[in-house]
Design an enzyme around this catalytic site. Structure first.
Site, PDB file in Angstrom:
ATOM      1  N   SER A  10       0.831  -1.203   0.000  1.00 39.62           N
ATOM      2  CA  SER A  10       0.000   0.000   0.000  1.00 39.62           C
ATOM      3  C   SER A  10       0.861   1.248   0.000  1.00 39.62           C
ATOM      4  CB  SER A  10      -0.911   0.010   1.227  1.00 39.62           C
ATOM      5  OG  SER A  10      -1.502   1.290   1.345  1.00 39.62           O
ATOM      6  N   HIS A  33      -1.214  -1.200  -4.238  1.00 32.24           N
ATOM      7  CA  HIS A  33      -2.497  -0.807  -3.652  1.00 32.24           C
ATOM      8  C   HIS A  33      -2.500   0.700  -3.417  1.00 32.24           C
ATOM      9  CE1 HIS A  33      -6.085  -1.864  -1.227  1.00 32.24           C
ATOM     10  NE2 HIS A  33      -5.692  -0.916  -0.390  1.00 32.24           N
ATOM     11  N   ASP A  35      -4.694   3.765  -1.927  1.00 34.60           N
ATOM     12  CA  ASP A  35      -5.818   4.090  -1.052  1.00 34.60           C
ATOM     13  C   ASP A  35      -6.331   5.492  -1.340  1.00 34.60           C
ATOM     14  OD1 ASP A  35      -6.123   1.753   0.713  1.00 34.60           O
ATOM     15  OD2 ASP A  35      -4.052   2.206   1.275  1.00 34.60           O
ATOM     16  N   MET A  37      -8.956   8.232  -0.444  1.00 27.30           N
ATOM     17  CA  MET A  37      -9.858   8.592   0.671  1.00 27.30           C
ATOM     18  C   MET A  37     -10.344  10.016   0.467  1.00 27.30           C
ATOM     19  SD  MET A  37      -7.868   7.058   3.968  1.00 27.30           S
ATOM     20  CE  MET A  37      -6.854   5.575   3.879  1.00 27.30           C
ATOM     21  N   HIS A  66      -8.217   1.254  -4.205  1.00 27.34           N
ATOM     22  CA  HIS A  66      -9.176   1.009  -3.125  1.00 27.34           C
ATOM     23  C   HIS A  66      -9.851   2.334  -2.813  1.00 27.34           C
ATOM     24  CE1 HIS A  66      -9.679  -0.160   1.435  1.00 27.34           C
ATOM     25  NE2 HIS A  66     -10.840  -0.050   0.808  1.00 27.34           N
ATOM     26  N   MET A  68     -12.108   4.543  -0.947  1.00 32.10           N
ATOM     27  CA  MET A  68     -12.848   4.781   0.295  1.00 32.10           C
ATOM     28  C   MET A  68     -13.522   6.137   0.165  1.00 32.10           C
ATOM     29  SD  MET A  68      -9.927   3.191   2.768  1.00 32.10           S
ATOM     30  CE  MET A  68      -8.718   3.307   1.441  1.00 32.10           C
ATOM     31  N   MET A 137     -11.994  -5.978   4.803  1.00 34.47           N
ATOM     32  CA  MET A 137     -11.160  -5.092   5.623  1.00 34.47           C
ATOM     33  C   MET A 137     -10.853  -5.764   6.953  1.00 34.47           C
ATOM     34  SD  MET A 137     -10.468  -2.312   3.927  1.00 34.47           S
ATOM     35  CE  MET A 137      -9.602  -1.500   5.279  1.00 34.47           C
ATOM     36  N   GLY A 142      -9.314   3.862   6.814  1.00 35.54           N
ATOM     37  CA  GLY A 142      -9.013   5.264   7.093  1.00 35.54           C
ATOM     38  C   GLY A 142      -7.541   5.549   7.335  1.00 35.54           C
ATOM     39  N   GLY A 144      -3.322   3.826   7.890  1.00 35.78           N
ATOM     40  CA  GLY A 144      -2.368   2.726   7.906  1.00 35.78           C
ATOM     41  C   GLY A 144      -1.874   2.474   9.316  1.00 35.78           C
ATOM     42  N   GLY A 145      -1.176   1.371   9.488  1.00 32.73           N
ATOM     43  CA  GLY A 145      -0.507   1.102  10.757  1.00 32.73           C
ATOM     44  C   GLY A 145      -1.406   0.656  11.898  1.00 32.73           C
ATOM     45  N   ASP A 175      -6.985  -6.500   3.888  1.00 31.43           N
ATOM     46  CA  ASP A 175      -6.338  -5.182   3.937  1.00 31.43           C
ATOM     47  C   ASP A 175      -6.407  -4.637   5.353  1.00 31.43           C
ATOM     48  OD1 ASP A 175      -5.360  -2.640   3.492  1.00 31.43           O
ATOM     49  OD2 ASP A 175      -7.058  -1.983   2.260  1.00 31.43           O
ATOM     50  N   GLY A 176      -5.223  -4.413   5.939  1.00 31.09           N
ATOM     51  CA  GLY A 176      -5.142  -3.781   7.249  1.00 31.09           C
ATOM     52  C   GLY A 176      -4.425  -4.659   8.256  1.00 31.09           C
ATOM     53  N   GLY A 177      -3.266  -4.185   8.704  1.00 35.87           N
ATOM     54  CA  GLY A 177      -2.533  -4.898   9.755  1.00 35.87           C
ATOM     55  C   GLY A 177      -1.906  -6.202   9.297  1.00 35.87           C
ATOM     56  N   GLY A 197       0.946  -2.280   3.959  1.00 38.53           N
ATOM     57  CA  GLY A 197       1.521  -0.949   3.866  1.00 38.53           C
ATOM     58  C   GLY A 197       2.768  -0.830   4.706  1.00 38.53           C
ATOM     59  N   SER A 198       2.580  -0.708   6.005  1.00 36.88           N
ATOM     60  CA  SER A 198       3.734  -0.503   6.886  1.00 36.88           C
ATOM     61  C   SER A 198       4.688  -1.687   6.867  1.00 36.88           C
ATOM     62  CB  SER A 198       3.267  -0.171   8.308  1.00 36.88           C
ATOM     63  OG  SER A 198       2.130  -0.919   8.664  1.00 36.88           O
TER      64      SER A 198
END
Ligand code: DX5
Ligand code: ZN
Length: 221
Positions: A10, A33, A35, A37, A66, A68, A137, A142, A144-145, A175-177, A197-198
């Site tokens: 991401s 990816h 994002d 927003m 993606h 949002m 999700m 909203g 990252g991290g 997606d996420g974590g 991402g991170s």
């Protein structure tokens, strides 16, 4: 399960002042990816179509957008027309998901449907045959991290069951974590596209992080 696991770093965790270089650092990824927003559907604001077009022009990796955003019916087709490989809209923001899927595919992209952690899969089973990708999700959209939410994995398991039974044909994206501590759980549940991402851009060597995540996911399935 036939597909090899795919890793989609991401750009939210990349250096926004150097996006052309940042996509080169992940040239071994499957998708990149992006994002988008709008500060309405989610509280955060990132980037939009002009920046996506600029990334598309230089990226060695296909784009996974993606969105949002509110009113995806109006805005999503532009991302497909810009050349994104996959464009995902949020189910919660759509009034007519079928129409969005049709428009995205007509513009040459894969069509994705995203659901937030609290959104039941059952509510969208009737429209999912129109889509190519289901994004589950694993954090609240909203930022990252954030920490991975294992409680959403039953939705991935159920979607995988429907794919294996031949009822749906979908990329199953999480997606996420997602990182070295969580990717195996998601892979075991049946995901085959992993946004990170991170875990990728926070690594000293993003290319090595991608390879390691891909190998971990492949082993866990
Ligand atoms: C969150 C975004 C994610 C985010 C993931 O709303 O949709 O794509 O960039 O970041 P990590 O992998 O750091 O959780
Ligand atoms: Zn995302």
């Amino acid at each position: 399960m036939s597909r090899e696991p795919m890793i989609a770093p991401s750009l939210l965790s990349a250096d926004f002042a150097r996006l052309a270089d940042e996509v080169q650092r992940i040239a071994d990824a499957d998708w990149v990816h992006v994002d988008v927003m709008d500060a309405h559907f989610v509280p955060n604001l990132t980037l939009g179509l002009p920046v996506v077009k600029a990334i598309q022009a230089v990226s060695p990796v296909p784009l996974d957008c993606h969105l949002m955003i509110d009113d995806p019916e109006r805005w999503a087709p532009g991302y497909a027309e810009a050349g994104a490989r996959n464009v995902t809209v949020h189910a919660e923001a759509c009034t007519d998901p079928r129409a969005v899927a049709r428009d995205l595919k007509a513009a040459g992209a894969l069509a994705g449907l995203a659901i937030k952690p609290g959104t039941p899969l059952e509510d969208y089973l009737d429209v999912l045959p129109e889509f190519d990708t289901l994004l589950v999700m694993t954090v609240e959209p909203g930022f990252g991290g954030q920490s991975f939410m294992p409680e959403v994995l039953p939705k991935v398991r159920e979607a995988r069951r429907l794919v294996e039974a031949g009822h749906l044909q979908l990329f199953l994206e999480v997606d996420g974590g997602i990182n070295a501590d969580t990717i195996e759980q998601a892979a075991e549940a049946g995901a085959d596209v992993f946004v990170a991402g991170s875990a990728v851009y926070g690594a000293d060597d993003p290319g090595r992080a991608i390879a390691a995540l891909r190998a971990q996911a492949a082993r866990a399935r």
